[in-house]
Design a protein around this motif. Structure first.
Motif, PDB file in Angstrom:
ATOM      1  N   ALA A   1       1.030  -1.068  -0.134  1.00  0.00           N
ATOM      2  CA  ALA A   1       0.077  -0.056  -0.068  1.00  0.00           C
ATOM      3  C   ALA A   1       0.699   0.974   0.048  1.00  0.00           C
ATOM      4  CB  ALA A   1      -0.831   0.157   1.144  1.00  0.00           C
ATOM      5  N   VAL A   2       0.258   2.426  -0.663  1.00  0.00           N
ATOM      6  CA  VAL A   2       1.182   3.454  -0.634  1.00  0.00           C
ATOM      7  C   VAL A   2       0.411   4.357   0.452  1.00  0.00           C
ATOM      8  CG1 VAL A   2       1.618   3.555  -3.211  1.00  0.00           C
ATOM      9  CG2 VAL A   2      -0.387   4.611  -2.714  1.00  0.00           C
ATOM     10  N   ASP A   3      -0.431   4.300   0.998  1.00  0.00           N
ATOM     11  CA  ASP A   3      -1.268   5.195   2.088  1.00  0.00           C
ATOM     12  C   ASP A   3      -2.418   4.544   2.521  1.00  0.00           C
ATOM     13  OD1 ASP A   3      -1.721   7.693   3.462  1.00  0.00           O
ATOM     14  OD2 ASP A   3      -2.168   8.738   1.782  1.00  0.00           O
ATOM     15  N   HIS A   4      -2.984   5.149   3.644  1.00  0.00           N
ATOM     16  CA  HIS A   4      -4.215   4.507   4.259  1.00  0.00           C
ATOM     17  C   HIS A   4      -5.168   5.780   4.531  1.00  0.00           C
ATOM     18  CE1 HIS A   4      -2.409   5.418   8.179  1.00  0.00           C
ATOM     19  NE2 HIS A   4      -3.863   5.370   8.452  1.00  0.00           N
ATOM     20  N   VAL A   5      -6.596   5.320   4.369  1.00  0.00           N
ATOM     21  CA  VAL A   5      -7.495   6.523   4.879  1.00  0.00           C
ATOM     22  C   VAL A   5      -8.090   5.827   5.913  1.00  0.00           C
ATOM     23  CG1 VAL A   5      -9.610   7.947   4.093  1.00  0.00           C
ATOM     24  CG2 VAL A   5      -7.470   7.411   2.594  1.00  0.00           C
ATOM     25  N   PRO A   6      -8.260   6.399   7.243  1.00  0.00           N
ATOM     26  CA  PRO A   6      -9.149   5.989   8.257  1.00  0.00           C
ATOM     27  C   PRO A   6     -10.450   6.336   8.389  1.00  0.00           C
ATOM     28  CG  PRO A   6      -7.848   7.661   9.156  1.00  0.00           C
ATOM     29  CD  PRO A   6      -7.508   7.743   7.751  1.00  0.00           C
ATOM     30  N   ARG A   7     -11.425   5.196   8.673  1.00  0.00           N
ATOM     31  CA  ARG A   7     -12.756   5.895   8.801  1.00  0.00           C
ATOM     32  C   ARG A   7     -13.003   6.262  10.265  1.00  0.00           C
ATOM     33  NH1 ARG A   7     -13.673   0.237   7.452  1.00  0.00           N
ATOM     34  NH2 ARG A   7     -14.002  -0.082   4.845  1.00  0.00           N
ATOM     35  N   PRO A   8     -13.938   7.338  10.455  1.00  0.00           N
ATOM     36  CA  PRO A   8     -14.838   7.778   9.435  1.00  0.00           C
ATOM     37  C   PRO A   8     -13.879   8.884   8.748  1.00  0.00           C
ATOM     38  CG  PRO A   8     -15.067   8.854  11.620  1.00  0.00           C
ATOM     39  CD  PRO A   8     -14.254   7.632  11.888  1.00  0.00           C
ATOM     40  N   TYR A   9     -13.599   8.744   7.450  1.00  0.00           N
ATOM     41  CA  TYR A   9     -12.505   9.573   6.601  1.00  0.00           C
ATOM     42  C   TYR A   9     -13.441  11.081   6.264  1.00  0.00           C
ATOM     43  CZ  TYR A   9     -15.387   7.310   2.902  1.00  0.00           C
ATOM     44  OH  TYR A   9     -16.600   6.767   2.336  1.00  0.00           O
ATOM     45  N   ASP A  10     -12.439  12.037   6.087  1.00  0.00           N
ATOM     46  CA  ASP A  10     -12.827  13.294   5.452  1.00  0.00           C
ATOM     47  C   ASP A  10     -12.891  13.192   4.078  1.00  0.00           C
ATOM     48  OD1 ASP A  10     -12.636  15.987   4.278  1.00  0.00           O
ATOM     49  OD2 ASP A  10     -11.735  16.590   6.020  1.00  0.00           O
ATOM     50  N   PRO A  11     -14.304  13.656   3.404  1.00  0.00           N
ATOM     51  CA  PRO A  11     -14.380  13.313   2.027  1.00  0.00           C
ATOM     52  C   PRO A  11     -13.400  14.263   1.082  1.00  0.00           C
ATOM     53  CG  PRO A  11     -16.445  13.537   3.293  1.00  0.00           C
ATOM     54  CD  PRO A  11     -15.585  13.711   4.040  1.00  0.00           C
ATOM     55  N   TRP A  12     -12.981  15.332   1.912  1.00  0.00           N
ATOM     56  CA  TRP A  12     -12.019  16.238   0.865  1.00  0.00           C
ATOM     57  C   TRP A  12     -10.824  15.522   0.979  1.00  0.00           C
ATOM     58  CZ3 TRP A  12     -14.175  19.891  -2.044  1.00  0.00           C
ATOM     59  CH2 TRP A  12     -15.394  20.549  -1.533  1.00  0.00           C
ATOM     60  N   VAL A  13     -10.427  15.058   2.007  1.00  0.00           N
ATOM     61  CA  VAL A  13      -9.003  14.342   2.045  1.00  0.00           C
ATOM     62  C   VAL A  13      -9.110  13.257   1.080  1.00  0.00           C
ATOM     63  CG1 VAL A  13      -7.261  12.900   3.425  1.00  0.00           C
ATOM     64  CG2 VAL A  13      -8.372  15.373   4.296  1.00  0.00           C
ATOM     65  N   LEU A  14      -9.879  12.320   1.052  1.00  0.00           N
ATOM     66  CA  LEU A  14     -10.040  11.191   0.143  1.00  0.00           C
ATOM     67  C   LEU A  14     -10.028  11.597  -1.297  1.00  0.00           C
ATOM     68  CD1 LEU A  14     -10.533   7.951  -0.023  1.00  0.00           C
ATOM     69  CD2 LEU A  14     -12.951   8.601   0.234  1.00  0.00           C
TER      70      LEU A  14
END
Length: 218
Positions: free
Chosen positions: A97-110
């Motif tokens: 993986a190159v990155d990860h997005v935690p839940r609950p995620y920020d829609p703008w960041v995603l």
């Protein structure tokens, strides 16, 4: 983009956020479905849940990276915060993986993270098309265009590396940045190989601006 999660609600949430990017979104509800989809189509990015029954996200990512057809596709893990403890984070980067997005995620960041990889993918596709034209036909002016596209890719790579460094520890960022740097250097080597062919006896000289002075390390 390929969205992989066994939870239907989570897939719908990802799709709602990313639909504004005007990209084709393909759903997969398991690791096996994800691998099948990847064999049938090309993707700019995989958003992959870490915890799934059967083949989990880590194993799915590892299989993607072992396949020569899919190993260059970037993977972002989507997970609950507790799944990204130091051990989970290490497993994620080790799996490719190159990155990860935690839940609950920020829609703008995603969306911002996805956009970076989509833009880089599109630039890479253009570069490969131009390289193929260099091998197969009359390419007056094409080397300059290819070099310009590669410069854009290098800029995007630096921007992405900066984002990773701002959002992760230096060790994690280095793991992702090293893979990205390798991919961009491969593209630069393609251009320089084309220049060597161009400079064979009887071929017109390439513009001086296409040579190594344009090359910058990430």
């Amino acid at each position: 983009m390929l969205l992989v999660d066994n939870q239907r609600d989570d897939l719908l949430a990802l799709e709602a956020v990313l639909s504004t990017l005007n990209q084709t979104l393909v759903r997969a509800s398991s690791g096996d479905e994800a691998l099948e989809a990847l064999n049938n189509d090309g993707f700019a990015l995989v958003l992959l849940a870490t915890q799934m029954p059967g083949m989990d996200g880590y194993e799915t990512a590892a299989r993607i990276k072992r396949n020569s057809r899919t190993r260059e596709i970037p993977i972002i893990f989507v997970s609950a915060p507790y799944e990204m403890d130091p051990h989970g984070t290490f497993r994620g980067y080790a799996a490719g993986a190159v990155d990860h997005v935690p839940r609950p995620y920020d829609p703008w960041v995603l969306r911002a993270k996805a956009t970076v990889f989509i833009d880089l993918h599109q630039t890479n596709v253009q570069l490969r098309k131009q390289a193929e034209l260099l091998r197969t036909g009359d390419t007056t002016g094409l080397l300059a265009q290819l070099s310009s596209l590669l410069s854009d890719a290098e800029t995007q790579a630096r921007d992405l590396t900066a984002q990773l460094q701002a959002q992760a520890s230096s060790t994690k960022a280095k793991a992702a940045a090293a893979r990205l740097e390798h991919a961009v250097r491969d593209l630069r080597q393609m251009l320089e190989h084309a220049l060597e062919l161009r400079e064979e006896p009887g071929a017109p000289p390439a513009p001086a601006s296409l040579h190594s002075p344009r090359r910058r390390d990430l």
